[in-house]
Design an enzyme around this catalytic site. Structure first.
Site, PDB file in Angstrom:
ATOM      1  N   HIS A  77       7.313  10.154   3.949  1.00 49.59           N
ATOM      2  CA  HIS A  77       6.095   8.920   4.218  1.00 49.59           C
ATOM      3  C   HIS A  77       6.876   8.189   5.804  1.00 49.59           C
ATOM      4  O   HIS A  77       8.669   8.512   5.688  1.00 49.59           O
ATOM      5  CB  HIS A  77       5.599   7.864   3.793  1.00 49.59           C
ATOM      6  N   HIS A 128       8.683   9.469  -0.519  1.00 51.00           N
ATOM      7  CA  HIS A 128       6.817   9.013  -0.605  1.00 51.00           C
ATOM      8  C   HIS A 128       6.462  10.006  -2.097  1.00 51.00           C
ATOM      9  O   HIS A 128       5.739   8.934  -3.088  1.00 51.00           O
ATOM     10  CB  HIS A 128       6.146   9.160   0.336  1.00 51.00           C
TER      11      HIS A 128
HETATM   12  P1  FAD Z   1       1.550   6.727 -11.182  1.00 56.48           P
HETATM   13  O1  FAD Z   1      -0.071   5.631 -10.557  1.00 56.48           O
HETATM   14  O2  FAD Z   1       2.712   6.672 -10.458  1.00 56.48           O
HETATM   15  O3  FAD Z   1       1.558   6.583 -12.844  1.00 56.48           O
HETATM   16  C1  FAD Z   1       2.290   6.965 -13.051  1.00 56.48           C
HETATM   17  C2  FAD Z   1       2.154   5.846 -15.074  1.00 56.48           C
HETATM   18  O4  FAD Z   1       3.407   6.695 -15.919  1.00 56.48           O
HETATM   19  C3  FAD Z   1       2.909   4.527 -14.478  1.00 56.48           C
HETATM   20  O5  FAD Z   1       2.099   3.891 -15.486  1.00 56.48           O
HETATM   21  C4  FAD Z   1       4.301   4.739 -15.130  1.00 56.48           C
HETATM   22  O6  FAD Z   1       4.604   2.996 -15.695  1.00 56.48           O
HETATM   23  C5  FAD Z   1       3.974   5.116 -16.501  1.00 56.48           C
HETATM   24  N1  FAD Z   1       5.301   5.758 -16.408  1.00 56.48           N
HETATM   25  C6  FAD Z   1       6.113   6.669 -16.139  1.00 56.48           C
HETATM   26  N2  FAD Z   1       7.131   7.151 -17.013  1.00 56.48           N
HETATM   27  C7  FAD Z   1       7.152   6.767 -17.842  1.00 56.48           C
HETATM   28  C8  FAD Z   1       7.601   6.977 -19.271  1.00 56.48           C
HETATM   29  N3  FAD Z   1       9.009   6.983 -19.203  1.00 56.48           N
HETATM   30  N4  FAD Z   1       7.190   5.736 -20.200  1.00 56.48           N
HETATM   31  C9  FAD Z   1       5.928   5.873 -20.613  1.00 56.48           C
HETATM   32  N5  FAD Z   1       5.102   5.562 -19.248  1.00 56.48           N
HETATM   33  C10 FAD Z   1       5.964   6.170 -18.055  1.00 56.48           C
HETATM   34  N6  FAD Z   1      -2.498   9.062  -2.188  1.00 56.48           N
HETATM   35  C11 FAD Z   1      -3.419   9.016  -1.832  1.00 56.48           C
HETATM   36  O7  FAD Z   1      -4.206   9.984  -2.755  1.00 56.48           O
HETATM   37  N7  FAD Z   1      -3.862   8.015  -1.040  1.00 56.48           N
HETATM   38  C12 FAD Z   1      -3.631   6.871  -0.773  1.00 56.48           C
HETATM   39  O8  FAD Z   1      -3.673   6.428  -0.024  1.00 56.48           O
HETATM   40  C13 FAD Z   1      -1.846   7.007  -1.367  1.00 56.48           C
HETATM   41  N8  FAD Z   1      -1.034   5.931  -0.614  1.00 56.48           N
HETATM   42  C14 FAD Z   1       0.194   5.881  -0.769  1.00 56.48           C
HETATM   43  C15 FAD Z   1       0.921   4.360  -0.954  1.00 56.48           C
HETATM   44  C16 FAD Z   1       2.652   4.206  -2.172  1.00 56.48           C
HETATM   45  C17 FAD Z   1       2.903   2.867  -1.183  1.00 56.48           C
HETATM   46  C18 FAD Z   1       2.640   5.073  -2.851  1.00 56.48           C
HETATM   47  C19 FAD Z   1       3.761   4.843  -3.614  1.00 56.48           C
HETATM   48  C20 FAD Z   1       1.945   6.351  -3.017  1.00 56.48           C
HETATM   49  C21 FAD Z   1       0.880   6.223  -2.090  1.00 56.48           C
HETATM   50  N9  FAD Z   1       0.359   8.007  -2.817  1.00 56.48           N
HETATM   51  C22 FAD Z   1      -1.435   7.850  -2.112  1.00 56.48           C
HETATM   52  C23 FAD Z   1       0.482   9.002  -3.497  1.00 56.48           C
HETATM   53  C24 FAD Z   1      -0.930   8.147  -4.910  1.00 56.48           C
HETATM   54  O9  FAD Z   1      -0.853   7.303  -5.421  1.00 56.48           O
HETATM   55  C25 FAD Z   1       0.246   8.804  -6.201  1.00 56.48           C
HETATM   56  O10 FAD Z   1       0.637   9.963  -5.832  1.00 56.48           O
HETATM   57  C26 FAD Z   1      -0.830   8.569  -7.266  1.00 56.48           C
HETATM   58  O11 FAD Z   1      -1.256   7.421  -7.534  1.00 56.48           O
HETATM   59  C27 FAD Z   1      -0.018   9.145  -8.753  1.00 56.48           C
HETATM   60  O12 FAD Z   1      -0.959   9.275 -10.062  1.00 56.48           O
HETATM   61  P2  FAD Z   1      -0.450   9.220 -11.613  1.00 56.48           P
HETATM   62  O13 FAD Z   1      -1.595   8.673 -12.362  1.00 56.48           O
HETATM   63  O14 FAD Z   1       0.481  10.645 -11.156  1.00 56.48           O
HETATM   64  O15 FAD Z   1       1.375   8.904 -11.245  1.00 56.48           O
HETATM   65  C1  SIN Z   2      -0.817   6.412   2.823  1.00 60.51           C
HETATM   66  O1  SIN Z   2      -1.903   5.309   3.468  1.00 60.51           O
HETATM   67  O2  SIN Z   2      -0.431   6.338   4.404  1.00 60.51           O
HETATM   68  C2  SIN Z   2      -0.590   6.937   2.075  1.00 60.51           C
HETATM   69  C3  SIN Z   2      -1.316   8.245   2.041  1.00 60.51           C
HETATM   70  C4  SIN Z   2      -1.147   8.988   1.003  1.00 60.51           C
HETATM   71  O3  SIN Z   2      -0.065   8.912   0.486  1.00 60.51           O
HETATM   72  O4  SIN Z   2      -1.387  10.153   1.319  1.00 60.51           O
END
Ligand code: FAD
Ligand code: SIN
Length: 540
Positions: free
Chosen positions: A239, A346
Site C-alpha cells: 500500500h 498490505h
Molecule cells: P481476515 O479478515 O484477515 O480474517 C482471517 C481470520 O483467520 C482471522 O479471524 C484470524 O484470526 C484467523 N486465522 C488466521 N490464521 C489462523 C490460524 N492458524 N488458526 C485460527 N485462525 C486463524 N480491502 C478492501 O476491499 N477494502 C478496504 O478498504 C481495505 N482496507 C484495508 C485496510 C487495512 C489496514 C488492511 C490490513 C487491509 C485492508 N483491506 C481492504 C484488505 C481486506 O481487509 C482483507 O483482504 C480482507 O479483510 C481479508 O478478509 P479474510 O476474511 O480473508 O481474512
Molecule cells: C484503503 O483504504 O486504502 C485500503 C483499500 C484496499 O486495500 O482495498
C-alpha cells in the site's frame, strides 16, 4: 491420543470470508469456527476505504471489470472478474439488509443514497464505505447476524496448526484440522465434511505492514504442506501510504484520502505522480508505491507527504474520523500538516488456488478471502475489491460445500491419530523465535519488496530455507507453541513468495525485477507451486 470433535462445516478464521460462509451454511448442519485470537481480530476489522461495487446509475459492470483487468496487468481470470462484478452488488445489499450502516448522502432532490467514494484505478465513484472504518462495520454486522445461533460454535484463541488429510493418490481428502487450544496448551483434532480456509493474508512476513499480528500466512503454509496448489505468490501488494511515525508504523492512511483530493508531495512540496502515470495520485497501487520508492531513494528522504491541508477541517473530521484522530494522537493535525507516509506490505494477491466455487485442488478443502487465489486480482489487486471478493466467493464456497457435504459422510474418528509433525517436550525458546522472526522480516523487506533483483531473491532463497529448517526443528523439539508454529508458517510462505518471484522472469504488476524491467507478453500465465515440485506456469 488427541481429543477429537466433529462438525458438518469447519471454518478456519472469523473475518469477512469466514463469516460470510458461516451465514450461508447455517441451517444446513453444525458449524464450527476456529479463530486464533478474539473473534473480531482480523484484517477485515481494520479495512478503511470500502467495498467496490456497481451501485450507481452512471456506472456499469463492464467498467468495473475493465478497471479490475487493467490493475491486474493482464493476469486476471475473466470468468472470476465477471463473477465478482456481477454478484458483488447483491452481496453489498445483503450486508445492508443485515444492518450494515454505510455512509449515505443526499442526491440533488434531497433523497438519501449511498455515498460512493473513489480510489486508485477506478474510473467511477463506486466505493461503498462506512466513513473510514468499513471493515469494522462489516465485521460487526456479520458477527451480530450469526450470534447465538444454536448450530454455531466459535472457539476463540484456538490456533489451527495443520490440515488433517487422509487417503492416497486420487483418494486424498481433507477431513479436518489439528488445532492448539492456547489456554490449555493441548492439540485437538476436529473432523468435518467440509473445511473452509479463511485465514487471511501474510503481511507479517515483512518488516513494515498494514496488517495486524494475525496475518502470518498460516493458511497458505498449511495448505501447501497438505499438497494443495498455491498460485501467484510473487504478487505482494504494497500500500503506498502508511503513516511514517515511530509509533504508527502499521497505521494505514486510506487510498480514499487521495480519492477525496489528497496530493502526494516530496519534502520540498513538489508533486510527482503525474510524471509516473496519467491518473496521477489515483494511479493503480503498484505504480504509486514504486513511484514513492523511487522518489525516496533518489532524494535520500525517509518518506513522502500526503497533503490534505486544502480540505476543510470539518470535512476531514467527518469523512476520516479514524485517520484524523489517530494522526492527532501522534501530534499530526492533518488539516494543517502534510502526513508523512511510506509504502508497506498490505495484501497477498496470490494464495491457495481455487475455482469459482472456492474448491481447492485438495478435495474437502475450500478457500475464500485473502488466503485464496480465485484469479480475480491477477498481478495487482484493484482497490476495495478484496472485501467484495471475500463475500462473493465466500458465499459461492458455501453453496458448493452445502451441495457436496450432503454426499460426504462425516469422517470416522480414528483412535490412534497423532498430529502429523509430532511435537516435543522442551520449552520453546522465545528469544530465538523473536530474533528469527525479525531477521526473516528484514530479509523479505530487503530482497522481496517493491523492487527486486535476481541476486537479491537468490540471497533471500538461501535465507528462507535456513529459517524453514530452524523453525521446523524448533516445532519438533518444543511443546506446542503459537510463536513456533507462526515462524514455521512465515518461513514457508516467505519461501513460496521468493520461489514464485524467482520463476517469473519479467516485470508485471506488483512484481518488479530490475534484471527484467519489461513485461513479457508471452508470460500471461499463473505461477503454480505444489509441495515437492518446482514452480510451473498455468493458464491465467
Ligand atoms: P481476515 O479478515 O484477515 O480474517 C482471517 C481470520 O483467520 C482471522 O479471524 C484470524 O484470526 C484467523 N486465522 C488466521 N490464521 C489462523 C490460524 N492458524 N488458526 C485460527 N485462525 C486463524 N480491502 C478492501 O476491499 N477494502 C478496504 O478498504 C481495505 N482496507 C484495508 C485496510 C487495512 C489496514 C488492511 C490490513 C487491509 C485492508 N483491506 C481492504 C484488505 C481486506 O481487509 C482483507 O483482504 C480482507 O479483510 C481479508 O478478509 P479474510 O476474511 O480473508 O481474512
Ligand atoms: C484503503 O483504504 O486504502 C485500503 C483499500 C484496499 O486495500 O482495498
Amino acid at each position: 491420543m488427541c481429543p477429537m470433535d466433529t462438525a458438518d462445516f469447519l471454518v478456519i478464521g472469523s473475518g469477512i470470508a469466514g463469516l460470510t460462509f458461516v451465514r450461508e451454511v447455517l441451517g444446513h448442519g453444525s458449524v464450527l469456527v476456529l479463530t486464533k485470537k478474539d473473534r473480531a481480530e482480523s484484517n477485515t476489522n481494520y479495512a478503511q476505504g470500502g467495498i467496490a461495487g456497481v451501485m450507481a446509475e452512471d456506472d456499469a459492470m463492464d467498467l468495473h471489470a475493465a478497471d479490475t483487468h487493467t490493475a491486474g496487468a493482464g493476469l486476471c481470470r475473466d470468468d472470476a472478474v465477471r463473477t465478482l462484478v456481477r454478484e458483488g452488488p447483491e452481496r453489498i445489499r445483503d450486508l445492508i439488509g443485515l444492518g450494515a450502516r454505510f455512509s449515505i448522502e443526499q442526491d440533488r432532490d434531497g433523497r438519501e443514497q449511498l455515498s460512493l467514494g473513489r480510489e486508485g484505478g477506478h474510473s467511477k465513484n463506486r466505493i461503498v464505505h462506512a466513513v473510514d472504518r468499513t471493515g469494522w462495520e462489516c465485521e460487526r454486522t456479520l458477527l451480530a447476524a450469526t450470534r447465538d445461533h444454536p448450530d454455531l460454535r466459535i472457539l476463540e484463541h484456538w490456533f489451527v496448526v495443520d490440515l488433517a488429510v487422509e487417503g492416497d493418490g486420487d483418494e486424498r481428502r481433507c477431513v479436518g484440522v489439528w488445532a492448539l487450544d492456547t489456554a490449555s496448551g493441548t492439540v485437538h483434532q476436529f473432523r468435518a465434511r467440509a473445511v473452509l480456509l479463511a485465514s487471511g493474508g501474510c503481511g507479517r512476513i515483512y518488516l513494515h505492514t498494514t496488517n495486524p499480528d494475525i496475518a502470518t500466512g498460516d493458511g497458505v503454509a498449511m495448505a501447501w504442506r497438505a499438497g494443495a496448489a498455491i498460485a501467484n505468490m510473487e504478487f505482494i501488494q504494497f500500500h503506498p501510504t502508511t503513516l511514517y511515525h515511530p509509533h504508527g508504523r502499521s497505521f494505514l492512511i486510506s487510498e480514499a484520502v487521495r480519492g477525496e483530493g489528497g496530493i502526494l508531495r516530496t519534502a520540498d512540496g513538489n508533486t510527482f505522480m503525474h510524471q509516473y502515470h496519467p491518473l496521477g495520485d489515483l494511479a493503480p497501487r503498484d505504480v504509486v508505491a514504486r513511484a514513492i520508492h523511487t522518489e525516496r531513494l533518489a532524494r535520500g528522504e525517509p518518506c513522502v507527504f500526503l497533503d490534505v491541508t486544502h480540505l476543510s477541517d470539518d470535512f476531514l473530521r467527518s469523512r476520516f474520523p479514524t485517520i484524523h484522530a489517530r494522526c492527532m494522537e501522534l501530534g499530526i493535525d492533518i488539516a494543517v500538516d502534510p502526513i508523512p507516509v511510506v509504502p508497506a506490505a498490505h495484501y497477498m494477491c496470490g494464495g491457495v488456488r481455487t475455482n469459482l466455487d472456492g474448491r481447492t485442488t485438495l478435495p474437502g478443502l475450500y478457500a475464500a478471502g485473502e488466503v485464496a487465489c480465485t484469479g480475480v486480482h491477477g498481478a495487482n489487486r484493484l482497490a476495495s475489491n478484496s472485501l467484495l471478493e471475500a463475500m462473493v466467493f465466500g458465499r459461492r464456497a458455501a453453496m458448493a460445500a452445502i451441495e457436496s457435504a450432503a454426499r460426504v459422510p462425516l469422517p470416522a474418528i480414528a483412535s490412534e491419530d497423532a498430529p502429523p509433525a509430532g511435537f516435543g517436550s522442551e520449552a520453546p525458546p522465545p528469544a530465538v523465535l523473536g530474533a528469527a522472526r525479525r531477521h526473516l522480516q528484514a530479509v523479505m523487506h530487503d530482497y522481496a519488496g517493491i523492487v527486486r533483483s535476481l541476486s537479491g531473491l537468490a540471497a533471500a532463497s538461501t535465507q528462507t530455507q535456513r529459517f524453514r529448517h530452524e523453525a521446523a526443528d524448533i516445532v519438533r523439539r518444543s511443546v506446542p507453541d503459537v510463536d513456533a508454529f507462526e515462524l514455521r508458517n512465515m518461513a514457508d510462505v516467505a519461501m513460496l513468495v521468493v520461489r514464485s518471484a524467482l520463476s517469473r522472469r519479467e516485470s508485471r504488476g506488483l512484481h518488479y525485477l530490475t534484471d527484467y524491467p519489461e513485461t513479457n507478453p508471452t508470460l500471461v500465465m499463473d505461477t503454480l507451486i505444489c509441495n515437492g515440485e518446482e514452480p510451473s506456469s498455468g493458464q491465467a
